[in-house]
Design a protein around this motif. Structure first.
Motif, PDB file in Angstrom:
ATOM      1  N   SER A 101      36.477  34.079  36.716  1.00  0.00           N
ATOM      2  CA  SER A 101      37.662  33.768  35.906  1.00  0.00           C
ATOM      3  C   SER A 101      38.900  33.663  36.798  1.00  0.00           C
ATOM      4  O   SER A 101      38.950  34.234  37.893  1.00  0.00           O
ATOM      5  CB  SER A 101      37.859  34.829  34.825  1.00  0.00           C
ATOM      6  OG  SER A 101      37.873  36.122  35.391  1.00  0.00           O
ATOM      7  N   LYS A 102      39.902  32.954  36.326  1.00  0.00           N
ATOM      8  CA  LYS A 102      41.046  32.563  37.151  1.00  0.00           C
ATOM      9  C   LYS A 102      41.724  33.737  37.855  1.00  0.00           C
ATOM     10  O   LYS A 102      41.816  33.782  39.080  1.00  0.00           O
ATOM     11  CB  LYS A 102      42.054  31.811  36.292  1.00  0.00           C
ATOM     12  CG  LYS A 102      43.294  31.340  37.062  1.00  0.00           C
ATOM     13  CD  LYS A 102      44.230  30.557  36.150  1.00  0.00           C
ATOM     14  CE  LYS A 102      45.471  30.102  36.904  1.00  0.00           C
ATOM     15  NZ  LYS A 102      46.382  29.310  36.026  1.00  0.00           N
ATOM     16  N   TYR A 103      42.224  34.686  37.090  1.00  0.00           N
ATOM     17  CA  TYR A 103      43.053  35.736  37.691  1.00  0.00           C
ATOM     18  C   TYR A 103      42.248  36.804  38.410  1.00  0.00           C
ATOM     19  O   TYR A 103      42.671  37.310  39.456  1.00  0.00           O
ATOM     20  CB  TYR A 103      43.971  36.340  36.626  1.00  0.00           C
ATOM     21  CG  TYR A 103      45.020  35.359  36.168  1.00  0.00           C
ATOM     22  CD1 TYR A 103      46.148  35.109  36.938  1.00  0.00           C
ATOM     23  CD2 TYR A 103      44.860  34.643  34.974  1.00  0.00           C
ATOM     24  CE1 TYR A 103      47.106  34.172  36.538  1.00  0.00           C
ATOM     25  CE2 TYR A 103      45.810  33.717  34.570  1.00  0.00           C
ATOM     26  CZ  TYR A 103      46.925  33.479  35.348  1.00  0.00           C
ATOM     27  OH  TYR A 103      47.869  32.558  34.961  1.00  0.00           O
ATOM     28  N   ALA A 104      41.078  37.141  37.887  1.00  0.00           N
ATOM     29  CA  ALA A 104      40.224  38.100  38.591  1.00  0.00           C
ATOM     30  C   ALA A 104      39.765  37.530  39.931  1.00  0.00           C
ATOM     31  O   ALA A 104      39.671  38.260  40.930  1.00  0.00           O
ATOM     32  CB  ALA A 104      39.022  38.468  37.734  1.00  0.00           C
ATOM     33  N   THR A 105      39.509  36.226  39.964  1.00  0.00           N
ATOM     34  CA  THR A 105      39.084  35.597  41.214  1.00  0.00           C
ATOM     35  C   THR A 105      40.239  35.533  42.205  1.00  0.00           C
ATOM     36  O   THR A 105      40.049  35.766  43.410  1.00  0.00           O
ATOM     37  CB  THR A 105      38.509  34.195  40.953  1.00  0.00           C
ATOM     38  OG1 THR A 105      37.407  34.307  40.051  1.00  0.00           O
ATOM     39  CG2 THR A 105      38.014  33.556  42.244  1.00  0.00           C
ATOM     40  N   ILE A 106      41.435  35.231  41.719  1.00  0.00           N
ATOM     41  CA  ILE A 106      42.605  35.273  42.606  1.00  0.00           C
ATOM     42  C   ILE A 106      42.744  36.666  43.207  1.00  0.00           C
ATOM     43  O   ILE A 106      42.948  36.826  44.424  1.00  0.00           O
ATOM     44  CB  ILE A 106      43.889  34.885  41.842  1.00  0.00           C
ATOM     45  CG1 ILE A 106      43.860  33.412  41.428  1.00  0.00           C
ATOM     46  CG2 ILE A 106      45.127  35.159  42.704  1.00  0.00           C
ATOM     47  CD1 ILE A 106      44.986  33.004  40.510  1.00  0.00           C
ATOM     48  N   LEU A 107      42.618  37.692  42.372  1.00  0.00           N
ATOM     49  CA  LEU A 107      42.699  39.066  42.856  1.00  0.00           C
ATOM     50  C   LEU A 107      41.652  39.316  43.941  1.00  0.00           C
ATOM     51  O   LEU A 107      41.938  39.964  44.957  1.00  0.00           O
ATOM     52  CB  LEU A 107      42.497  40.038  41.693  1.00  0.00           C
ATOM     53  CG  LEU A 107      42.528  41.528  42.027  1.00  0.00           C
ATOM     54  CD1 LEU A 107      43.903  41.937  42.550  1.00  0.00           C
ATOM     55  CD2 LEU A 107      42.151  42.353  40.801  1.00  0.00           C
ATOM     56  N   SER A 108      40.466  38.772  43.753  1.00  0.00           N
ATOM     57  CA  SER A 108      39.369  39.000  44.703  1.00  0.00           C
ATOM     58  C   SER A 108      39.617  38.346  46.056  1.00  0.00           C
ATOM     59  O   SER A 108      38.945  38.673  47.034  1.00  0.00           O
ATOM     60  CB  SER A 108      38.043  38.495  44.125  1.00  0.00           C
ATOM     61  OG  SER A 108      37.878  37.098  44.307  1.00  0.00           O
ATOM     62  N   LEU A 115      43.613  46.747  42.129  1.00  0.00           N
ATOM     63  CA  LEU A 115      44.403  46.489  40.922  1.00  0.00           C
ATOM     64  C   LEU A 115      45.343  47.671  40.730  1.00  0.00           C
ATOM     65  O   LEU A 115      44.927  48.737  40.281  1.00  0.00           O
ATOM     66  CB  LEU A 115      43.475  46.313  39.718  1.00  0.00           C
ATOM     67  CG  LEU A 115      44.115  45.876  38.395  1.00  0.00           C
ATOM     68  CD1 LEU A 115      44.710  44.476  38.511  1.00  0.00           C
ATOM     69  CD2 LEU A 115      43.072  45.909  37.275  1.00  0.00           C
ATOM     70  N   LYS A 116      46.598  47.492  41.097  1.00  0.00           N
ATOM     71  CA  LYS A 116      47.550  48.598  41.060  1.00  0.00           C
ATOM     72  C   LYS A 116      47.933  48.937  39.610  1.00  0.00           C
ATOM     73  O   LYS A 116      48.048  48.039  38.762  1.00  0.00           O
ATOM     74  CB  LYS A 116      48.804  48.238  41.855  1.00  0.00           C
ATOM     75  CG  LYS A 116      48.535  47.875  43.316  1.00  0.00           C
ATOM     76  CD  LYS A 116      48.145  49.070  44.141  1.00  0.00           C
ATOM     77  CE  LYS A 116      47.715  48.710  45.565  1.00  0.00           C
ATOM     78  NZ  LYS A 116      48.680  47.929  46.306  1.00  0.00           N
ATOM     79  N   PRO A 117      48.166  50.219  39.306  1.00  0.00           N
ATOM     80  CA  PRO A 117      48.493  50.631  37.938  1.00  0.00           C
ATOM     81  C   PRO A 117      49.950  50.347  37.589  1.00  0.00           C
ATOM     82  O   PRO A 117      50.844  51.159  37.854  1.00  0.00           O
ATOM     83  CB  PRO A 117      48.193  52.132  37.954  1.00  0.00           C
ATOM     84  CG  PRO A 117      48.434  52.559  39.372  1.00  0.00           C
ATOM     85  CD  PRO A 117      48.030  51.379  40.218  1.00  0.00           C
ATOM     86  N   ILE A 118      50.198  49.177  36.992  1.00  0.00           N
ATOM     87  CA  ILE A 118      51.577  48.795  36.669  1.00  0.00           C
ATOM     88  C   ILE A 118      51.812  48.603  35.172  1.00  0.00           C
ATOM     89  O   ILE A 118      52.956  48.431  34.753  1.00  0.00           O
ATOM     90  CB  ILE A 118      51.990  47.502  37.419  1.00  0.00           C
ATOM     91  CG1 ILE A 118      51.076  46.327  37.045  1.00  0.00           C
ATOM     92  CG2 ILE A 118      51.998  47.732  38.931  1.00  0.00           C
ATOM     93  CD1 ILE A 118      51.559  44.977  37.570  1.00  0.00           C
ATOM     94  N   SER A 185      44.445  41.498  35.386  1.00  0.00           N
ATOM     95  CA  SER A 185      44.589  40.713  36.616  1.00  0.00           C
ATOM     96  C   SER A 185      45.704  39.684  36.473  1.00  0.00           C
ATOM     97  O   SER A 185      46.478  39.460  37.416  1.00  0.00           O
ATOM     98  CB  SER A 185      43.276  40.013  36.964  1.00  0.00           C
ATOM     99  OG  SER A 185      42.254  40.944  37.208  1.00  0.00           O
ATOM    100  N   GLU A 186      45.806  39.071  35.299  1.00  0.00           N
ATOM    101  CA  GLU A 186      46.878  38.096  35.059  1.00  0.00           C
ATOM    102  C   GLU A 186      48.245  38.757  35.189  1.00  0.00           C
ATOM    103  O   GLU A 186      49.166  38.215  35.822  1.00  0.00           O
ATOM    104  CB  GLU A 186      46.724  37.470  33.679  1.00  0.00           C
ATOM    105  CG  GLU A 186      47.789  36.435  33.368  1.00  0.00           C
ATOM    106  CD  GLU A 186      47.610  35.774  32.014  1.00  0.00           C
ATOM    107  OE1 GLU A 186      48.358  34.822  31.722  1.00  0.00           O
ATOM    108  OE2 GLU A 186      46.737  36.211  31.241  1.00  0.00           O
ATOM    109  N   LEU A 192      53.052  40.050  41.110  1.00  0.00           N
ATOM    110  CA  LEU A 192      53.139  39.805  42.552  1.00  0.00           C
ATOM    111  C   LEU A 192      53.901  38.515  42.857  1.00  0.00           C
ATOM    112  O   LEU A 192      54.634  38.438  43.854  1.00  0.00           O
ATOM    113  CB  LEU A 192      51.738  39.724  43.160  1.00  0.00           C
ATOM    114  CG  LEU A 192      50.927  41.009  43.296  1.00  0.00           C
ATOM    115  CD1 LEU A 192      49.546  40.693  43.861  1.00  0.00           C
ATOM    116  CD2 LEU A 192      51.637  42.035  44.162  1.00  0.00           C
ATOM    117  N   SER A 193      53.738  37.528  41.997  1.00  0.00           N
ATOM    118  CA  SER A 193      54.350  36.214  42.243  1.00  0.00           C
ATOM    119  C   SER A 193      55.878  36.247  42.142  1.00  0.00           C
ATOM    120  O   SER A 193      56.544  35.322  42.604  1.00  0.00           O
ATOM    121  CB  SER A 193      53.784  35.176  41.270  1.00  0.00           C
ATOM    122  OG  SER A 193      54.276  35.386  39.963  1.00  0.00           O
ATOM    123  N   THR A 194      56.435  37.302  41.549  1.00  0.00           N
ATOM    124  CA  THR A 194      57.896  37.406  41.457  1.00  0.00           C
ATOM    125  C   THR A 194      58.529  37.811  42.789  1.00  0.00           C
ATOM    126  O   THR A 194      59.744  37.680  42.972  1.00  0.00           O
ATOM    127  CB  THR A 194      58.299  38.450  40.399  1.00  0.00           C
ATOM    128  OG1 THR A 194      57.921  39.767  40.850  1.00  0.00           O
ATOM    129  CG2 THR A 194      57.657  38.157  39.049  1.00  0.00           C
TER     130      THR A 194
END
Length: 241
Positions: A101-108, A115-118, A185-186, A192-194
């Motif tokens: 999936s898009k965001y989990a794969t980007i994370l990988s 995956l930081k607790p935010i 992940s999204e 992070l993108s900010t």
């Protein structure tokens, strides 16, 4: 052979994953063990998630797994290896969901895929995720053994440079985790993108929130799958066939 509720539940998750755009052509696989057994259902090769029916799930047993290894047109070889090996070596993983999936794969793909607790969703997975950080190619036998060993006693695993695996005792539990992992992940990738500093909560708060989510007084995963099936019963009733 009579179609079981397990098959119907699993078929429903394929349909919903397609609606969420978490499919990838005719790749990726979900599997679920028959209760009280190491035999498991997995999706037949070459069928788009949006068309999978309960009868498209192939039962893999100790007696027939080697036969299917020679029939990749029926069951994808990576499905047999990844799911078969993890079911064997990690008995707590009764149901396994693997996607790119898009965001989990980007994370990988990040050097640090933690995956930081935010937020609440990311905190739900705190200390529940293993990282397989030794990508060695497609999920054939050697790679699958390394994956299973990396999972250990964790519920879920980021496959570095590859994607995500979530597991559960039930179809509902495993798919609910897949859904929320992608949401988490999204949020994390977007944050992070900010290029701003992240407001990462303390270990104590993250762990407390994770435990509270795990012990929530209502089985929301079961409710989620029940609602998915209610919607599909009206809009795509052939999934149970």
């Amino acid at each position: 052979m009579e179609i079981t509720e397990l098959q119907k539940d699993l078929a429903a998750t394929f349909r919903w994953a397609a609606r969420l755009n978490m499919h990838e052509a005719v790749a990726n696989h979900f599997s679920a063990c028959v209760p009280g057994s190491s035999d498991f259902y997995v999706n037949k090769a070459g069928i788009h998630f949006s068309r999978i029916k309960a009868s498209d799930l192939i039962l893999i047993t100790k007696e027939n797994i080697n036969e299917f290894r020679n029939k990749p047109e029926i069951v994808d070889s990576t499905a047999l290896n990844i799911h078969g090996t993890i079911h064997e070596k990690a008995p707590h993983a009764k149901c396994i969901f693997h996607v790119h999936s898009k965001y989990a794969t980007i994370l990988s793909t990040l050097k640090d895929p933690t995956l930081k607790p935010i937020d609440q969703n990311t905190m739900t997975f705190y200390n529940k995720i293993a990282v397989y950080n030794d990508f060695g190619g497609l999920g054939f036998q050697e790679e699958s053994i390394k994956m299973a060993n990396a999972l250990g006693n964790k519920q879920h695993m980021i496959l570095a440079n590859h994607g995500i695996i979530t597991t559960g005792e039930t179809v509902a539990e495993g798919f609910n985790s897949l859904y929320y992992f992608e949401k988490a992940s999204e949020t994390y990738i977007t944050a992070l993108s900010t290029n701003k500093d992240l407001n990462i909560v303390s270990h104590e708060i993250a762990e407390k929130t994770s435990e509270e989510a795990a012990n929530y007084p209502v089985d929301t995963a079961k409710q989620f799958l029940s609602e998915i099936r209610c919607i599909l019963d009206k809009e795509e009733p052939d999934y149970v066939n």
